[in-house]
Design an enzyme around this catalytic site. Structure first.
Site, PDB file in Angstrom:
ATOM      1  N   THR A 411     -47.763 -18.253 -18.910  1.00  0.00           N
ATOM      2  CA  THR A 411     -48.502 -18.363 -20.174  1.00  0.00           C
ATOM      3  C   THR A 411     -50.017 -18.269 -19.956  1.00  0.00           C
ATOM      4  OG1 THR A 411     -46.723 -19.798 -20.954  1.00  0.00           O
ATOM      5  CG2 THR A 411     -48.693 -19.748 -22.287  1.00  0.00           C
ATOM      6  N   SER A 476     -41.113 -24.360 -28.288  1.00  0.00           N
ATOM      7  CA  SER A 476     -42.235 -24.094 -27.389  1.00  0.00           C
ATOM      8  C   SER A 476     -43.060 -25.358 -27.206  1.00  0.00           C
ATOM      9  CB  SER A 476     -43.116 -22.995 -27.993  1.00  0.00           C
ATOM     10  OG  SER A 476     -44.301 -22.849 -27.244  1.00  0.00           O
TER      11      SER A 476
HETATM   12  N1  GLY Z   1     -42.886 -20.671 -22.607  1.00  0.00           N
HETATM   13  C1  GLY Z   1     -43.689 -21.804 -22.660  1.00  0.00           C
HETATM   14  C2  GLY Z   1     -43.686 -22.486 -23.974  1.00  0.00           C
HETATM   15  O1  GLY Z   1     -43.430 -21.850 -24.968  1.00  0.00           O
HETATM   16  O2  GLY Z   1     -43.927 -23.646 -24.053  1.00  0.00           O
END
Ligand code: GLY
Length: 595
Positions: A411, A476
């Site tokens: 991310t 998420s």
């Molecule tokens: N893929 C990391 C999140 O969405 O928290």
């Protein structure tokens, strides 16, 4: 109330470190290729707009957009598209994200949910075989974990709603970087090395990212002409070209029949994605979460992200507590995090499938009930049980104990602001570092493995809100956050780091608002993350002694998060901040320097 900028030893130290490497805008490169990750500066102060990302090229492209009269939304899309080139293992058009936007003209905060979505054929037991969950590592590198990408639709939605550029112009800088190339740095090599076995398993991935089976050398020029062509396609035809037509067919084929080499030892399960899933994808606008914290209005991302609700609940718990000295403040930070994570795990999922009690989770009454569980003299035994956000908050209540799911560590987060006072906090991802490891052949981008953010099996005694489902969005932790003071922007920030995103954002806020640090110091300070687990994970530099005396136990985590943010200072200037060290350090810049 608007916290003033403190000064002190830590502030001076960070400022000195920033000066030593040259605070301000990295000089524009006169000739190709782009400078790559080198030449980064993590702190910049000035006027006319600002950009903070993990990458010098992305920050430069965003800044160029602002300099040419584009707004914060244009700059955010341009910078995000560039990150898809230079940070392809953390984000890209094969992934998704959450976009939070403060509109200066209306004073409103808006959000876009660009979360990846499960195929219509996905059932709650999709990650279970013969009665047992498939190994997590197998799911990570698979077609099964691929959700419908949300990032292209997010860019189109943001530009249509609030941008001044069309997609063609917003993609121009990123396409240029992809075509001309950028200089490879150690972080890029390290991230490629971490994916060596996976990329080697797929011809499309090794053709793009490896040089004779090895990562490219530091200092070499990396070009991604396939991605430049794909960006050109989107620029000409719009993002529908990814959701329908030939590119959509190629994505579906890659997911259903992953191009794994016969010689590879990897077990690569095919996925369920179909053309209809892509064609029907939407990136809806959602109302932001909102809590008031010491007179500041804290806006975050609503479900399916748990970022806004969990940061918000923890802040409410802190506000309901007597924080006292630094040790007590950090003790309460850890305890509030654990309590809020218990509630996140029990109650938060895709609101199209789960009745998330968002209003109650963010209510002062619920926070007071949770805060009364915190003992200033002793850490609570972990994991703590979720609370009951039922509107009846007369006494401290608990229900059954749950456990925490698993989250990835990839991310990226970027923050932009423009001369008109508009602000963007945008977190985007392809989930794992390197996503599912599979490049769509000839298209220059990796696919996400976001569906591994679902729980594979029930973790909540029959009421797990985050099991897979048809057309469902996995929960998420992304927490792009914008804070207003008296209706004007005060702070915008966010971070990568899986579920540590939430605690990273929270800890930066605690550092900034409670512990007297300025924003560069708040971002740089050593971190600890308590996500309702027995031990707190902490970076080596985090001071544990006084907290251990209260009963907290610790395990090492070498690096937590890689945040960026912008603070709007009292004198009208902008303080743009990126990580000074983590992930190789980030890049902050302003349109015009000075204070
Ligand atoms: N893929 C990391 C999140 O969405 O928290």
């Amino acid at each position: 109330m608007r916290p003033s900028r403190p000064t002190g030893p830590l502030v001076a130290l960070v400022a000195a470190a920033a000066l030593a490497i040259g605070v301000g805008v990295a000089p524009a490169s006169a000739h190709p290729p782009h400078p790559g990750h080198g030449g980064k500066v993590p702190v910049a102060t000035g006027y006319g707009g600002a950009v903070a990302t993990v990458d010098a090229d992305a920050t430069k492209v965003g800044l160029d957009v602002l300099r040419r009269g584009g707004n914060a939304v244009d700059a955010a899309v341009a910078a995000a598209a560039t990150l898809g080139v230079t940070e392809p293992f953390s984000s890209g058009i094969g992934g998704g994200g959450f976009f939070v936007y403060y509109d200066a003209a209306s004073g409103q905060v808006h959000t876009i949910d660009g979360r990846e979505t499960a195929p219509a054929a996905m059932r709650s037991d999709a990650f279970v075989e013969n009665g047992v969950p498939i190994p997590f590592a197998d799911a990570v590198t698979s077609g099964l974990s691929v959700g419908v990408p949300g990032t292209p639709r997010t860019w189109a939605t943001a530009l249509e709603q609030w941008g001044s550029l069309d997609l063609r112009r917003a993609l121009r800088g990123a396409t240029d970087v992809a075509r001309r190339g950028f200089v490879v740095d150690q972080t890029f090599v390290d991230q490629t090395t971490a994916n060596l076995a996976r990329f080697s398993a797929f011809r499309s991935s090794s053709d793009l990212f490896l040089r004779r089976g090895a990562p490219p050398a530091v200092g070499s020029v990396f070009r991604n002409r396939d991605l430049a062509e794909t960006y050109d396609l989107l620029a000409r035809k719009g993002v529908d070209a990814l959701y329908t037509g030939r590119l959509a067919e190629e994505i579906v084929r890659t997911v259903q029949d992953p191009p794994v080499r016969r010689s590879s030892p990897l077990v690569v399960r095919p996925g369920l994605l179909q053309l209809g899933d892509l064609a029907s994808y939407q990136s809806p606008l959602r109302p932001p979460t909102l809590v008031s914290y010491r007179g500041l209005d804290v806006y975050g991302m609503a479900p399916p992200s748990s970022g806004g609700s969990t940061v918000g609940e923890a802040l409410n718990i802190l506000e309901a507590s007597d924080l006292g000295d630094t040790t007590q403040t950090l003790h309460h930070y850890l305890e509030a995090s654990a309590l809020a994570f218990a509630d996140r795990n029990r109650y938060v999922g895709d609101p199209a499938f789960v009745d998330v009690p968002l209003e109650e989770l963010l209510s002062d009454g619920f926070a007071a009930e949770r805060a009364c569980l915190i003992d200033p003299t002793t850490a609570l035994p972990k994991p703590v049980a979720p609370g009951a956000p039922d509107g009846d908050y007369a006494a401290c209540e608990t229900t059954a104990v749950g456990t925490e799911g698993t989250d990835g560590q990839s991310t990226t987060h970027l923050t932009t602001a423009d001369r008109w006072g508009n602000v963007v906090a945008y977190t985007l991802t392809i989930e794992s570092l390197g996503g599912n490891g599979i490049v769509v052949p000839g298209r220059g981008f990796l696919l996400n493995n976001e569906l591994t953010d679902f729980n594979f099996t029930d973790t909540q005694g029959g009421v797990d809100p985050n099991l897979p489902g048809p057309g469902k969005r996995p929960r998420s932790s992304m927490a792009p956050t914008i804070i207003l003071s008296d209706g004007a922007p005060f702070l915008a920030l966010g971070s990568p780091g899986g579920s540590t995103i939430i605690t990273t954002v929270l800890q930066i806020l605690v550092n900034r608002l409670e512990l007297g640090m300025d924003l560069p110091a708040a971002v740089a300070a050593p971190r600890a993350t308590q996500r309702n687990t027995v031990a707190v994970q902490a970076e080596p530099g985090f001071d544990r002694t006084a907290l251990q005396a209260l009963g907290h136990t610790f395990v090492d985590n070498p690096e937590i998060g890689a945040a960026t943010g912008i603070e709007f200072l009292d004198d009208g200037s902008l303080l743009a901040v990126a990580e000074p060290v983590r992930r190789g350090g980030g890049s902050a810049a302003v349109v015009a320097r000075g204070r």
